[in-house]
Design an enzyme around this catalytic site. Structure first.
Site, PDB file in Angstrom:
ATOM      1  N   THR A  43     -40.150  26.813  -9.129  1.00 33.38           N
ATOM      2  CA  THR A  43     -40.569  25.436  -8.643  1.00 33.38           C
ATOM      3  C   THR A  43     -40.821  24.719  -9.737  1.00 33.38           C
ATOM      4  O   THR A  43     -41.540  25.203 -10.721  1.00 33.38           O
ATOM      5  CB  THR A  43     -41.572  25.495  -7.426  1.00 33.38           C
ATOM      6  OG1 THR A  43     -42.910  26.237  -8.220  1.00 33.38           O
ATOM      7  CG2 THR A  43     -41.447  26.623  -6.430  1.00 33.38           C
ATOM      8  N   HIS A  44     -40.731  23.515  -9.862  1.00 31.83           N
ATOM      9  CA  HIS A  44     -40.694  22.521 -10.891  1.00 31.83           C
ATOM     10  C   HIS A  44     -40.360  23.100 -12.305  1.00 31.83           C
ATOM     11  O   HIS A  44     -40.711  22.959 -13.210  1.00 31.83           O
ATOM     12  CB  HIS A  44     -42.463  22.323 -11.304  1.00 31.83           C
ATOM     13  CG  HIS A  44     -43.121  22.187 -10.060  1.00 31.83           C
ATOM     14  ND1 HIS A  44     -43.446  20.759  -9.710  1.00 31.83           N
ATOM     15  CD2 HIS A  44     -43.814  22.782  -9.110  1.00 31.83           C
ATOM     16  CE1 HIS A  44     -44.202  20.793  -8.488  1.00 31.83           C
ATOM     17  NE2 HIS A  44     -44.293  22.254  -8.177  1.00 31.83           N
TER      18      HIS A  44
ATOM     19  N   SER B 207     -14.546  25.467 -28.367  1.00 32.38           N
ATOM     20  CA  SER B 207     -14.811  24.206 -29.029  1.00 32.38           C
ATOM     21  C   SER B 207     -13.914  24.202 -30.284  1.00 32.38           C
ATOM     22  O   SER B 207     -13.388  24.982 -30.974  1.00 32.38           O
ATOM     23  CB  SER B 207     -15.997  23.937 -29.653  1.00 32.38           C
ATOM     24  OG  SER B 207     -16.281  23.116 -30.910  1.00 32.38           O
TER      25      SER B 207
ATOM     26  N   SER C 124       0.718  -1.053  -0.027  1.00 27.71           N
ATOM     27  CA  SER C 124       0.166   0.040  -0.144  1.00 27.71           C
ATOM     28  C   SER C 124       0.783   1.232   0.024  1.00 27.71           C
ATOM     29  O   SER C 124       0.423   2.464  -0.006  1.00 27.71           O
ATOM     30  CB  SER C 124      -1.063   0.022   1.034  1.00 27.71           C
ATOM     31  OG  SER C 124      -0.077  -0.165   2.421  1.00 27.71           O
TER      32      SER C 124
ATOM     33  N   GLU D  80     -19.284  21.881 -15.428  1.00 26.65           N
ATOM     34  CA  GLU D  80     -19.550  20.215 -15.962  1.00 26.65           C
ATOM     35  C   GLU D  80     -18.579  19.274 -15.203  1.00 26.65           C
ATOM     36  O   GLU D  80     -19.010  18.344 -14.814  1.00 26.65           O
ATOM     37  CB  GLU D  80     -19.322  20.334 -17.444  1.00 26.65           C
ATOM     38  CG  GLU D  80     -20.494  20.963 -18.225  1.00 26.65           C
ATOM     39  CD  GLU D  80     -20.116  21.001 -19.874  1.00 26.65           C
ATOM     40  OE1 GLU D  80     -21.064  20.923 -20.618  1.00 26.65           O
ATOM     41  OE2 GLU D  80     -18.889  21.464 -20.020  1.00 26.65           O
TER      42      GLU D  80
ATOM     43  N   TYR E   8      -9.511  -6.488  12.462  1.00 26.37           N
ATOM     44  CA  TYR E   8      -8.792  -6.149  11.303  1.00 26.37           C
ATOM     45  C   TYR E   8      -8.858  -7.204  10.363  1.00 26.37           C
ATOM     46  O   TYR E   8      -8.441  -8.418  10.440  1.00 26.37           O
ATOM     47  CB  TYR E   8      -7.331  -5.836  11.585  1.00 26.37           C
ATOM     48  CG  TYR E   8      -6.436  -5.243  10.352  1.00 26.37           C
ATOM     49  CD1 TYR E   8      -6.753  -3.890   9.855  1.00 26.37           C
ATOM     50  CD2 TYR E   8      -6.056  -6.140   9.713  1.00 26.37           C
ATOM     51  CE1 TYR E   8      -6.107  -3.454   8.861  1.00 26.37           C
ATOM     52  CE2 TYR E   8      -5.251  -5.740   8.333  1.00 26.37           C
ATOM     53  CZ  TYR E   8      -5.419  -4.474   8.000  1.00 26.37           C
ATOM     54  OH  TYR E   8      -4.707  -4.017   6.789  1.00 26.37           O
TER      55      TYR E   8
ATOM     56  N   LYS F   9     -18.079  28.822 -29.714  1.00 25.42           N
ATOM     57  CA  LYS F   9     -18.507  28.323 -28.472  1.00 25.42           C
ATOM     58  C   LYS F   9     -17.733  28.927 -27.259  1.00 25.42           C
ATOM     59  O   LYS F   9     -16.745  29.079 -27.222  1.00 25.42           O
ATOM     60  CB  LYS F   9     -18.289  26.681 -28.494  1.00 25.42           C
ATOM     61  CG  LYS F   9     -19.306  26.183 -29.165  1.00 25.42           C
ATOM     62  CD  LYS F   9     -20.832  26.049 -28.892  1.00 25.42           C
ATOM     63  CE  LYS F   9     -21.006  25.473 -27.571  1.00 25.42           C
ATOM     64  NZ  LYS F   9     -21.260  23.745 -27.672  1.00 25.42           N
TER      65      LYS F   9
HETATM   66  N1  ARG Z   1      -1.200  -1.325   5.217  1.00 30.80           N
HETATM   67  C1  ARG Z   1      -2.124  -1.863   6.062  1.00 30.80           C
HETATM   68  C2  ARG Z   1      -3.524  -1.191   5.886  1.00 30.80           C
HETATM   69  O1  ARG Z   1      -3.585  -0.200   5.279  1.00 30.80           O
HETATM   70  C3  ARG Z   1      -1.731  -1.741   7.549  1.00 30.80           C
HETATM   71  C4  ARG Z   1      -2.097  -2.577   8.420  1.00 30.80           C
HETATM   72  C5  ARG Z   1      -1.552  -4.038   7.986  1.00 30.80           C
HETATM   73  N2  ARG Z   1      -1.836  -4.858   9.089  1.00 30.80           N
HETATM   74  C6  ARG Z   1      -1.904  -6.206   8.926  1.00 30.80           C
HETATM   75  N3  ARG Z   1      -2.295  -7.050   9.869  1.00 30.80           N
HETATM   76  N4  ARG Z   1      -1.346  -6.839   7.830  1.00 30.80           N
HETATM   77  O2  ARG Z   1      -4.509  -1.708   6.441  1.00 30.80           O
END
Ligand code: ARG
Length: 467
Positions: A155-156, A277, A22, A290, A317, A283
């Site tokens: 309204t509407h 455009s 991560s 948007e 977790y 344009k």
């Molecule tokens: N990178 C992990 C997360 O975002 C951190 C926690 C990892 N914990 C574990 N038990 N592998 O959740």
């Protein structure tokens, strides 16, 4: 060294190894991670696990990591770091040697990520609230500049009654102030510290959780280690509050797009925020609007992605929770970039006051005020409504407005009509008749602007005080 390699005989599949990391997105939590580690180190010292010298050297190492990251983004180019927690441990050991490994005593990444995310969301809320205060203050400025300029309210999507341009602008301020309040409310609930929760059952060392919470500016420690390590309610709540904000911005954008079309021509698009455009030379397109409308879809999508990711997760977790980070970052980045642009657009836009004024005076938008005239002369409201409705029908047949009907014809509808009826139909009277708090009578709008300014000021002060 990996944070967990002892138990394994075989190396990870290299593709899986890269895929499960991560660090590419949680590196942005580095500052939070360093703060949380600092608090943990102090608690380790207080528990007698670290000597004074070790604490000093760990704190120095953590500070240096922060400095190096601030000096050069390349410092974060680490192909081996699994996540931000691993990165800090690796760098710390490089900087201060094996003492660096002591920092992880008694803690788990599960409580760390839960803490880092709370710190991150808290800081982002403070930033967003500042941006909201800026946007609201631009809207309030425009409302004040608009003075007595009028426009139709719909309204509407049918012309309903005239209102002050300022009254319409203040409607958006109300939405954004509620958004700011929702964020403050979310902040209150999230401001508790998971440190000391360990992996799931609580820290394995007698860490002073109150001390860690204090060090990080939390109001206290979380109450239950199982919940603390697996709770992402605060992320979901935050991103849902952002969805509502995005939804408000999207309504604003849609209305401005409509009003800038030739068909309305109420709003003249600022060139600095529009594009042309490549094909049609004439344009000028409302791109900012948007994109605001389009990006709000993705913000709503992020909130859904988060809820679905967490739905059905058993305690506590699970690595699924790593997937809550990117939608969170995407929603907050998108809005942090968007809000100042929306404020810039609002500052630059021109209102076509003549067009608005003309539209405010046609289409029978004085009909209710006309009925009110009769009500004030004792005609029961339902009958007054019906009489004016008949008068409108006459006008539609003759292609004229109510004020064009001669008095004798009006009298044939009701003897309560008199010469002063015509006065009650002019724009100033129609506006003035809405003389209640929250109504569009000019004095009420002036008052609303000053009340709104005070609210914006206290929002600004609160947001600055936190940041
Ligand atoms: N990178 C992990 C997360 O975002 C951190 C926690 C990892 N914990 C574990 N038990 N592998 O959740």
């Amino acid at each position: 060294m990996k944070m967990w390699s002892g138990r394994f005989r075989q190396p990870l599949d290299p593709d899986f190894e890269r895929w499960q990391r991560s660090f590419s997105f949680d590196r942005r939590l580095l500052k939070c991670e360093l703060l949380a580690s600092n608090a943990h180190a102090r608690a380790l010292k207080a528990a007698g696990i670290l000597s004074s010298d070790e604490l000093i050297s760990i704190l120095r190492g953590l500070r240096q990591i922060g400095e190096k990251a601030a000096e050069s983004p390349a410092f974060l180019d680490d192909d081996e770091a699994e996540d931000v927690h691993h990165f800090v441990e690796k760098q710390l050991v490089t900087l201060i040697g094996e003492t660096g490994y002591k920092l992880h005593s008694g803690r788990s990444r599960n409580e760390q990520i839960a803490t880092d995310l709370r710190l991150y969301v808290r800081a982002t809320i403070d930033q967003l609230r500042q941006e909201l205060a800026e946007l609201c203050s631009v809207l309030a400025d425009r409302a004040e500049q608009a003075a007595d300029a009028a426009m139709p309210a719909y309204t509407h999507l049918q012309r309903a009654e005239p209102v002050l341009l300022g009254h319409w602008l203040l409607a958006y301020v109300e939405m954004f102030l509620r958004d700011a309040e929702r964020l403050a409310d979310c902040r209150k609930r999230l401001n508790v510290c998971p440190l000391g929760s360990g992996a799931v059952a609580g820290a394995t060392l007698p860490l002073d959780r109150g001390l860690m919470a204090d060090t990080l500016g939390f109001d206290g420690a979380t109450a239950n280690s199982i919940d603390a390590t697996s709770d992402r309610d605060f992320v979901i709540e935050f991103v849902n509050a952002l969805s509502l904000l995005a939804l408000h911005l999207s309504r604003w954008a849609e209305e401005m797009i409509l009003f800038s079309s030739q068909e309305y021509s109420f709003v003249i698009l600022p060139e600095a925020y529009s594009t042309g455009s490549s094909a049609m030379p004439q344009k000028k397109n409302p791109d900012l609007l948007e994109l605001v409308r389009g990006k709000s879809g993705r913000i709503l999508g992020n909130a859904t992605a988060l809820m679905v990711a967490v739905k059905g997760l058993p305690l506590a977790y699970n690595k699924d929770l790593q997937e809550t980070q990117e939608p969170l970052f995407d929603s907050s980045d998108t809005l942090l970039q968007m809000l100042p642009l929306v404020a810039g657009w609002m500052k630059a836009v021109d209102f076509n006051r003549e067009r608005m004024l003309q539209a405010a005076q046609t289409g029978f938008m004085n009909a209710w005020a006309g009925a009110t005239y009769l009500v004030k002369r004792g005609v029961p409201s339902r009958l007054a409504h019906e009489r004016i409705g008949k008068a409108v029908q006459m006008c539609v047949e003759r292609n004229c407005e109510l004020q064009d009907l001669p008095l004798d014809e009006l009298r044939s509808l009701s003897p309560a009509f008199d010469q002063d009826f015509y006065e009650s139909l002019n724009l100033a009277s129609v506006l003035a008749v809405h003389d209640v708090p929250g109504g569009t009578a000019p004095s009420r709008v002036r008052n609303a602007i000053s009340i709104t300014r005070k609210k914006i000021e206290s929002l600004r002060e609160e947001a600055h005080a936190h940041a």
